[in-house]
Design an enzyme around this catalytic site. Sequence first.
Site, PDB file in Angstrom:
ATOM      1  N   ASP A 156       7.132  23.054 -24.803  1.00 43.22           N
ATOM      2  CA  ASP A 156       7.086  21.688 -24.290  1.00 43.22           C
ATOM      3  C   ASP A 156       8.152  21.603 -23.203  1.00 43.22           C
ATOM      4  O   ASP A 156       8.826  22.587 -22.909  1.00 43.22           O
ATOM      5  CB  ASP A 156       7.384  20.676 -25.421  1.00 43.22           C
TER       6      ASP A 156
ATOM      7  N   HIS B 225      15.177  11.951  12.864  1.00 43.35           N
ATOM      8  CA  HIS B 225      14.012  11.985  13.751  1.00 43.35           C
ATOM      9  C   HIS B 225      13.075  10.808  13.487  1.00 43.35           C
ATOM     10  O   HIS B 225      12.130  10.596  14.232  1.00 43.35           O
ATOM     11  CB  HIS B 225      13.275  13.331  13.676  1.00 43.35           C
ATOM     12  N   HIS B 226      13.355  10.044  12.426  1.00 46.28           N
ATOM     13  CA  HIS B 226      12.601   8.804  12.212  1.00 46.28           C
ATOM     14  C   HIS B 226      13.196   7.663  13.022  1.00 46.28           C
ATOM     15  O   HIS B 226      12.663   6.566  13.025  1.00 46.28           O
ATOM     16  CB  HIS B 226      12.634   8.417  10.727  1.00 46.28           C
TER      17      HIS B 226
ATOM     18  N   SER C  54      12.757   6.658 -13.255  1.00 40.10           N
ATOM     19  CA  SER C  54      11.648   7.431 -13.811  1.00 40.10           C
ATOM     20  C   SER C  54      11.544   8.794 -13.144  1.00 40.10           C
ATOM     21  O   SER C  54      11.443   9.821 -13.828  1.00 40.10           O
ATOM     22  CB  SER C  54      10.347   6.645 -13.637  1.00 40.10           C
ATOM     23  N   SER C  55      11.599   8.839 -11.819  1.00 41.51           N
ATOM     24  CA  SER C  55      11.447  10.156 -11.176  1.00 41.51           C
ATOM     25  C   SER C  55      12.635  11.053 -11.447  1.00 41.51           C
ATOM     26  O   SER C  55      12.475  12.267 -11.560  1.00 41.51           O
ATOM     27  CB  SER C  55      11.253  10.084  -9.658  1.00 41.51           C
TER      28      SER C  55
ATOM     29  N   HIS D 261       0.848  -1.197   0.000  1.00 41.91           N
ATOM     30  CA  HIS D 261       0.000   0.000   0.000  1.00 41.91           C
ATOM     31  C   HIS D 261       0.883   1.246   0.000  1.00 41.91           C
ATOM     32  O   HIS D 261       0.666   2.173  -0.785  1.00 41.91           O
ATOM     33  CB  HIS D 261      -0.919  -0.026   1.225  1.00 41.91           C
TER      34      HIS D 261
ATOM     35  N   TYR E 290       9.013  15.703   1.676  1.00 37.86           N
ATOM     36  CA  TYR E 290       8.798  17.056   1.135  1.00 37.86           C
ATOM     37  C   TYR E 290       8.592  17.017  -0.368  1.00 37.86           C
ATOM     38  O   TYR E 290       7.915  17.880  -0.924  1.00 37.86           O
ATOM     39  CB  TYR E 290       9.935  17.995   1.557  1.00 37.86           C
TER      40      TYR E 290
ATOM     41  N   SER F  57      -1.133  27.460  -3.228  1.00 35.04           N
ATOM     42  CA  SER F  57      -0.765  28.872  -3.394  1.00 35.04           C
ATOM     43  C   SER F  57      -1.276  29.429  -4.709  1.00 35.04           C
ATOM     44  O   SER F  57      -1.294  30.640  -4.903  1.00 35.04           O
ATOM     45  CB  SER F  57       0.754  29.037  -3.348  1.00 35.04           C
TER      46      SER F  57
ATOM     47  N   TRP G  93       7.555  -0.679   3.972  1.00 36.45           N
ATOM     48  CA  TRP G  93       8.067   0.016   2.780  1.00 36.45           C
ATOM     49  C   TRP G  93       9.453   0.578   3.021  1.00 36.45           C
ATOM     50  O   TRP G  93      10.185   0.876   2.085  1.00 36.45           O
ATOM     51  CB  TRP G  93       7.112   1.122   2.344  1.00 36.45           C
TER      52      TRP G  93
ATOM     53  N   HIS H 230      13.510  11.438   4.304  1.00 39.93           N
ATOM     54  CA  HIS H 230      12.905  12.667   4.772  1.00 39.93           C
ATOM     55  C   HIS H 230      12.712  13.697   3.674  1.00 39.93           C
ATOM     56  O   HIS H 230      11.630  14.239   3.533  1.00 39.93           O
ATOM     57  CB  HIS H 230      13.556  13.263   6.016  1.00 39.93           C
TER      58      HIS H 230
ATOM     59  N   ARG I 212       1.456  -0.135  14.988  1.00 39.46           N
ATOM     60  CA  ARG I 212       1.176  -0.255  13.564  1.00 39.46           C
ATOM     61  C   ARG I 212       1.687  -1.614  13.066  1.00 39.46           C
ATOM     62  O   ARG I 212       2.420  -2.301  13.743  1.00 39.46           O
ATOM     63  CB  ARG I 212       1.787   0.901  12.772  1.00 39.46           C
TER      64      ARG I 212
ATOM     65  N   LYS J 164       4.111  29.766   5.565  1.00 39.40           N
ATOM     66  CA  LYS J 164       3.222  29.438   4.451  1.00 39.40           C
ATOM     67  C   LYS J 164       1.753  29.464   4.871  1.00 39.40           C
ATOM     68  O   LYS J 164       0.920  30.075   4.203  1.00 39.40           O
ATOM     69  CB  LYS J 164       3.561  28.050   3.910  1.00 39.40           C
TER      70      LYS J 164
ATOM     71  N   THR K  16       7.127  26.493   7.477  1.00 37.30           N
ATOM     72  CA  THR K  16       5.790  25.954   7.199  1.00 37.30           C
ATOM     73  C   THR K  16       4.727  26.883   7.778  1.00 37.30           C
ATOM     74  O   THR K  16       3.696  27.139   7.149  1.00 37.30           O
ATOM     75  CB  THR K  16       5.640  24.537   7.787  1.00 37.30           C
TER      76      THR K  16
ATOM     77  N   GLU L  57      12.145  12.966   0.804  1.00 32.14           N
ATOM     78  CA  GLU L  57      11.040  12.371   0.049  1.00 32.14           C
ATOM     79  C   GLU L  57       9.682  12.874   0.557  1.00 32.14           C
ATOM     80  O   GLU L  57       8.786  13.146  -0.243  1.00 32.14           O
ATOM     81  CB  GLU L  57      11.114  10.842   0.150  1.00 32.14           C
TER      82      GLU L  57
END
Lengths: 192, 544
Positions: free
Chosen positions: B108, B304-305, B171-172, B79, B259, B270, B144, B255, B452, B333, B330, B257
């Site tokens: 383009d 922090h993870h 790809s990315s 998932h 963002y 925005s 994951w 991390h 979890r 924003k 943040t 990722e």
Amino acid sequence: MSAAIGPAETGRRKRRSVWELALLTVAMFGFGFAMVPLYNALCELTGLNGRDKGMQIVASVQEQPDLSREVTVQFLTVVNGGREWLFKPAVSEMKVHPGQLYTVSFTAENQLDQDVVGQAVPAVTPGKAAKHLKKTECFCFNQQPFKAREAKNMPVRFMLDPELPADVHTVTLSYTFFDVTELAQRSAKPNG
Amino acid sequence: MAHAHAHEGHDHDHHGPDKGIMRWIKTTNHKDLGTLYLCFAFIMFFIGGLMSLVIRAELFQPGLQFVDPEFFNSMTTMHALVMIFGGVMPAFTGLANWMVPMMIGAGDLALPRVNNWGFWILPFGFAMLLSTLFMPGGAPAGGWTMYPPLVLQTGNAFPMLIFAVHLLGISSITGAINVVVTILNMRAPGMTLLKMPLFVWTWLITAYLLIATMPVLAGAVTMLLTDKYFGTSFFTASGGGDPVLFQHIFWFFGHPEVYILILPAFGIVSTIIPTFARKPLFGYASMVYATASIGFLSFIVWAHHMFTVGMPLAAELFFMFSTMLIAVPTGVKVFNWVATMWRGSMTFETPMLFALGFVFLFTLGGFSGLMLAVTPVDFQYHDTYFVVAHFHYVLVPGAVFSIIAAIYYWIPKWTGRMYNEKLGKLHFWLSAIFINLTFFPQHFLGLAGMQRRVPDYNVMFTDFNVVSSIGAFAFFISQFIFIGNMLSCMFGKRDGKVPERVWEGAHGLEWTVASPAPYHTFEDPPLVGDNGEPVAAGQTAKAH
């Protein structure tokens, strides 16, 4: 981009950007691998994870017992992955004077009917005590071959050096026993 | 080169897209590829959503009901991979494909063939990943995050997982390089960096994050592969490696990722809020700087993870404070979005509703993130449903709501048909209610200690889990309203003409071309004035 730039110049700039970004991609792929030695260096520098030079063999140490100070050393054993192993220290803890050599013996028994190669991996807690734990003899320096059902007595000769920070009263030395039979077979091959 | 380019543009004016399936396979047109990316993301959202329903069905009651624990763990793992790499990231890339060239007045993307290639890698990558569901030993079930040594126990699925991650990464990266090269080199005359729409800015920074971190992930999974099959010991403790090292490398990617998954959403919100508040965005420059600082900070907070892996106190403190620091940009924003609405002439069309839902619910998710940043309490929250609630709040009513908002906002421009406003509003209210029903109780479950990635739980957690499962199923069903609404926009009868400027308060180059947008736009770059729009309608830089 100002209006003065023609398509040829735009093409040149695009190609330049592509190369720069492709280079950055390759560099960051390399950085991922560079993190391995960087991490090990950082661990040695800071004693993070109880890994540092103290975990390696020390050829000779100068004994200078500090009889005024007593530190408790605890011994922990873990067998990884619930293998058919018996692995335990002769004593679960002992009181030691920094600067004096001590010997503690560990028993390991292979309870399987086949030959197995074992490897004990040490860790020291608290981390800042790691580099002050010097070992002149340890079964953890080598892979240990066991015949089927073989039992072994394995000594560790260690000393806490007198520079051990004063606020450390208990040091835990933990060994995790891994079955590395496959790994040992691989490295038995040349350049393996 | 110059002449060839001019010719190409000329020829294209005479023929539209190819006919049939080959149009989509061979296309190098940014609009076609944007559509492909979005459709692909939609299929993945559907598959990933079905997986989440398996999870919620199993968790409807304590005890084991429908699936065995190994398969349950496969579902949580797959998932996440499907939603992150197949849903959110391709959806944002699709939006970038459609909108970035149109927003900066380029014909383009810079590398159209690479663009085609980057997209068509994805179906193969996911075919590999999803095929593991049918393999002996089952799909990856170690989470994951692919932590060793657990992930090394994966069966036949393991190499498929690694190579699928490699393909998705390639790809990315190609997509990101394309976006950066386009933005840096192909802006229309007058479109200076600080005149770019914020969606373009946030994507520029996202693309840099992608280029800097996806290769690190590729390296990490490559090391896993060699550890399992080639006898290396990067992460194998018995060979002198350290499994914690993997966590450092993974989160150095992981991390930034998160963002990557949210910065484009900031850009979308925005764009939408000023349109429906009928006021220019408050604090444009501070928005740009806030995005850039979030991008920078994302590289120094990764551990922090991993507060519970046994780091020295100094490291725990450093990562705690640096994480809290992210709340500052943040907060800037969120403040700017609110200030944009202040005394605006607001109307509440569907895109605006989703954007407002985003601001409110994303901020909630941000607050639970701040709680998790506090090291001592993180020891309590780690690996509980509180974490699950936190990241779903920032990803579903955060990233996913922004994607839905963007599609409602721009689809009249893409297809030349207006969506059904009543159904859109119904879709918003059902989504907003049921997403909270799904995830809000999970905060309480986590605080009370429910872990979890476990298919069973203590009976005392039953009530909140029942609520959460009902919410999840209802949320999933509500999305069919969206599918219907979008399909009628794409294939429905065209009644009435959609004006160029679909929303009266909308500004930007994309609103100066016809609706639906012609197959080729801005072949000749427009001359952009101070307000971010062409100096005179239809005037190109060449004519000037």
